[in-house]
Design an enzyme around this catalytic site. Structure first.
Site, PDB file in Angstrom:
ATOM      1  N   SER A  84       0.851  -1.190   0.000  1.00  0.00           N
ATOM      2  CA  SER A  84       0.000   0.000   0.000  1.00  0.00           C
ATOM      3  C   SER A  84       0.882   1.234   0.000  1.00  0.00           C
ATOM      4  O   SER A  84       2.103   1.150   0.121  1.00  0.00           O
ATOM      5  CB  SER A  84      -0.925  -0.006   1.214  1.00  0.00           C
ATOM      6  OG  SER A  84      -0.164  -0.042   2.399  1.00  0.00           O
ATOM      7  N   LYS A 128      -6.891   8.701  -7.168  1.00  0.00           N
ATOM      8  CA  LYS A 128      -6.860   7.462  -6.385  1.00  0.00           C
ATOM      9  C   LYS A 128      -8.275   6.888  -6.371  1.00  0.00           C
ATOM     10  O   LYS A 128      -9.137   7.352  -5.640  1.00  0.00           O
ATOM     11  CB  LYS A 128      -6.367   7.730  -4.964  1.00  0.00           C
ATOM     12  CG  LYS A 128      -6.214   6.466  -4.123  1.00  0.00           C
ATOM     13  CD  LYS A 128      -5.676   6.807  -2.737  1.00  0.00           C
ATOM     14  CE  LYS A 128      -5.489   5.544  -1.919  1.00  0.00           C
ATOM     15  NZ  LYS A 128      -6.757   4.829  -1.693  1.00  0.00           N
ATOM     16  N   LYS A 302       3.690   9.697  -8.040  1.00  0.00           N
ATOM     17  CA  LYS A 302       4.793   8.746  -8.114  1.00  0.00           C
ATOM     18  C   LYS A 302       5.968   9.391  -8.832  1.00  0.00           C
ATOM     19  O   LYS A 302       5.770  10.098  -9.834  1.00  0.00           O
ATOM     20  CB  LYS A 302       4.373   7.478  -8.876  1.00  0.00           C
ATOM     21  CG  LYS A 302       3.247   6.697  -8.225  1.00  0.00           C
ATOM     22  CD  LYS A 302       2.830   5.510  -9.087  1.00  0.00           C
ATOM     23  CE  LYS A 302       1.659   4.768  -8.456  1.00  0.00           C
ATOM     24  NZ  LYS A 302       1.165   3.673  -9.319  1.00  0.00           N
TER      25      LYS A 302
END
Length: 794
Positions: A84, A128, A302
């Site tokens: 996660s 998300k 990211k």
């Protein structure tokens, strides 16, 4: 007890509680607390373990990804763990993440230093999704396995279910994909798909889901893949696991390659540079969150370069090169302090939850809707309960569920008051009945209503506020506060009283002077000649919105016809179902409502309705004898049987008079259908009702047709128009009404199907779009000329 002992006890308590919640969330798919509450407990445990590192153990929830696979599915071991992400809840958390990344890449960034200085880092950004993490394994381009994340190391084999998801490619497209490719992403359910699934469940008496995430998880983990196939699941890729072969050297490049191979990725994927650009992306997605087709709970950043990701590596349960920036929680826990009952415009007495104030999505919430007593019963709600509340966008906060394990011993049942909390009149319970398309009537719960009507100030105020609103009678200057003054001072006891107000009465109201008094009286006088559609909408008939009011006015042409129309006749109007038809009929059948309408139409002081005329040609030509028989809802007589009866006998009178032998001669009419028809018309009340309906249809100009006819009776029928910019001769709302009166559909956006755009001063993107698509454009003079050509008053 020492501090260490107290910490050890709290740590043990937190671990037990988190493990319980993990099990309910990941294994049972029945979350018991909001994500925000879980995050708080998790952060508390993290802080205690950081302060007392000697108490840290390998089995702590902070050291592993949550969940264990259910025994009903085969196990899959992840070659590369599915970890996660760490969470950012504040802007400072994002800045700290960016600083740590730059510090970790100090030797690789141009001008980098140990304190995180130097060039900005490139990040991939995407929403998300709030769904279920899964792994898809492709070998030589073929999908060979699907698995859930499970505990990160071991998941469940859901291959047969994943194969049913329509946007998951069973074979990769194109070329250049690695021999072995593990795609990781999220299985989710769109908002529209979720609503349709729950609506279907309600119709069939099945179980509904609390939210799209639960629906997706429950659908994906069905043992019968046929059930999964029937659910509107979707997949969106966000990363990769094991790979045998080569991939692009950036996160965005890999996802773009996925798209080329037929693997769906987020349309919101972006590449940005630096923390501020990440923040801008977060703000942009946050603003558009409610408009997205799916639920999200944050955005994911990211590090874009894969080499930098490898350099940064991982820590215990999460990568150092990625973070999830969560939105403020939309669900929170709080206490139900009490329930108050409010009275609406139609007299409905509805419960409202009074809550211990709590921050939800950046707003302090102390009240929440409970809809009705059926919802209270469904939730099993009691005063004193700990409840989950949800707030999304501009939606009124709602109570979603009760946390039963936190219910106090003295929790109190919620009861409807016997008397109206506003006027003291009796509160009556009315059973709601849905008249289905079949032959049965289905109970849909109950509603509680105050019988005080306009003698109840709550109902009166809401009725007046609706009556004067912009899309109703459009009386400018009559706001809510002024309506309250008029009612509280006894100046207005009915909408009709607005038209008898004097200068002296208005001048004495708080906040009024000579000019404002004259302006209000002028606005009231200007509303005396409303269109029929506006007047119908202003009456506040339950379930009759603006579009239905326009339909009634356009089709039936006069208030008299609408007022006496039988519910069965009203169902011949497009989009008017039985429930709405009965609401309209019951409203006009009510003696009190008839008195109010009579007062409003008083010759001296009332309104003069415009646009009253004949029944529309489309309405008059839409009836058939077969359709009429079908609408009588005779058991075992469906549309096919009705057509046979109409063909055989040709008239309602012939069908009523048909005896058993006559009916048996109808080709392929089942015996039970013939018996049911005969039993139905053996009842004098049924015969009388059927003849009354037919008589009214004929009075309104209908004649039986062998087939339904579509009559293009309006000059702009079938055309879509768009209004943009400012109009000088009339408001855009008025122009919209007039165009719709000519049969046009007025839309809010321009497309290739748009027939014409009316562009006034200040027209912007819609005008540009029209020019780009070659759509016809009119200015205001052209619009007025069109109205003149068709006899439409300006």
């Amino acid at each position: 007890m020492t501090d260490t002992q107290a910490a050890a006890e709290r740590i043990a308590q937190l671990r037990t509680e988190l493990d319980t919640h993990n099990y309910r969330y990941y294994v049972l798919d029945e979350p018991s607390i909001p994500d925000a509450e879980y995050d708080r407990l998790f952060r508390e445990l993290q802080a205690l373990e950081a302060e007392y590192p000697q108490l840290l153990t390998p089995d702590s929830p902070t050291q592993r990804v949550s969940g264990t696979p259910a025994s009903a599915f085969g196990e899959v071991r992840h070659e590369i763990p599915m970890l996660s992400l760490g969470n950012a809840f504040e802007e400072q958390d994002l800045l700290d993440f960016d600083r740590r990344v730059r510090e970790g890449l100090a030797d690789l960034l141009p001008g980098g230093d140990l304190l995180g200085g130097g060039a900005e880092v490139e990040y991939s950004c995407e929403p998300k999704l709030d769904g279920l993490a899964v792994s898809l394994l492709y070998e030589r381009g073929q999908l060979v396995r699907g698995a859930t994340r499970g505990d990160g190391s071991t998941g469940e084999d859901i291959t047969s279910n994943v194969r049913t998801i329509r946007n998951v490619p069973l074979k990769l497209h194109g070329e250049g994909w690695p021999e072995i490719l593990e795609v990781r992403g999220e299985v989710f359910m769109s908002k529209a798909g979720f609503e349709a699934l729950n609506a279907k469940a309600v119709e069939t008496g099945g179980k509904t889901f609390a939210n799209p995430r639960n629906a997706a998880a429950g659908s994906l983990r069905q043992l019968d893949s046929k059930i999964t196939a029937s659910r509107p699941l979707e997949f969106c890729a966000y990363g990769f696991g094991q790979v045998s072969g080569t991939l692009p050297d950036t996160q965005v490049g890999i996802l773009e390659a996925f798209r080329g191979w037929g693997i769906p990725i987020s349309r919101e994927l972006r590449l940005v540079k630096g923390a501020q650009a990440c923040r801008d992306y977060y703000d942009d997605i946050g603003r558009r969150r409610d408009a997205l087709a799916y639920e999200i709970d944050g955005v994911v950043f990211k590090v874009n370069r894969i080499a930098f990701q490898r350099e940064l590596g991982f820590r215990a349960r999460e990568p150092r090169w990625a973070i999830a920036h969560k939105f403020p929680a939309r669900e929170e826990l709080t206490e139900l302090l009490g329930v108050e009952f409010q009275v609406g415009r139609t007299g409905a007495v509805t419960p409202v939850a009074r809550l211990k104030p709590v921050q939800v999505a950046g707003v302090t919430v102390s009240n929440a809707t409970l809809h009705n007593m059926d919802e209270v019963a469904r939730l099993g709600l009691r005063i004193g309960d700990t409840v989950v509340i949800r707030r999304a966008g501009d939606v009124i906060p709602q109570v979603m569920q009760v946390v039963l394990e936190r219910r106090p011993a003295d929790a109190q049942a919620i009861e409807v008051p016997e008397h109206c909390p506003v006027c003291g009149s009796a509160v009556e319970r009315t059973q709601l009945v849905k008249r289905s398309k079949g032959k049965e009537s289905i109970s849909e719960g109950a509603i509680y209503r105050c019988v005080g009507r306009l003698s109840c100030q709550a109902q009166l105020k809401q009725a007046i506020i609706h009556f004067v609103s912009r899309r109703a009678m459009d009386i400018d200057g009559l706001g809510d506060k002024i309506v309250e003054q008029l009612v509280d001072r006894g100046l207005v006891a009915s909408p009709a009283d607005l038209y008898t107000l004097t200068y002296e009465q208005v001048f004495e109201l708080e906040g009024f002077a000579e000019l404002s008094t004259n302006n209000l009286l002028t606005a009231i006088a200007d509303s005396r000649k409303p269109s029929l559609a506006r007047f119908i909408f202003a009456l506040g008939i339950p379930d009759v919105g603006e579009e239905t009011a326009k339909l009634l006015a356009r089709s039936l042409g006069s208030l008299e016809r609408i007022g006496k129309a039988l519910p069965e006749v009203l169902t011949y109007l497009p989009d008017v179902g039985a429930e709405v038809a009965y609401e309209i009929h019951n409203f006009f059948a009510d003696e009190h409502n008839r008195q109010v309408i009579a007062q409003l139409r008083d010759a001296e002081h009332g309104v003069q309705l415009q646009e009253e005329g004949e029944v529309a040609a489309e309405f008059a030509a839409c009836a058939s004898l077969a359709g009429f028989i079908d609408k009588l809802n005779i058991p075992f007589i469906a549309a096919t049987g009705a057509e046979k009866l109409a063909s055989r006998f040709g008239s309602l009178d012939g069908i009523i008079r048909a005896d058993w032998l006559d009916l048996r001669q109808v080709e392929r009419l089942p015996e039970r259908a013939a018996k049911s028809l005969r039993d139905f018309f053996d009842e004098p009340a049924n015969v009388q009702r059927a003849l009354a309906i037919e008589a009214q249809l004929r009075e309104f100009g209908m004649h039986w047709q062998s087939e339904r006819k579509a009559v293009e009776g309006l000059p702009l029928a079938g055309q879509t128009w768009v209004l943009t910019g400012t109009l000088e001769a009339m408001s855009r709302d008025v122009a919209k009404d007039k165009l719709e009166g000519l049969g046009a559909k007025v839309a809010g956006s321009v497309s290739a199907k748009t027939h014409c755009v009316v562009a006034g001063p200040g027209a912007g993107s819609k005008l540009a779009k029209a020019n780009e698509l070659g759509v016809k454009v009119l200015d205001e003079d052209g619009l007025l000329k069109l109205f003149d050509e068709h006899g439409v008053a300006r």
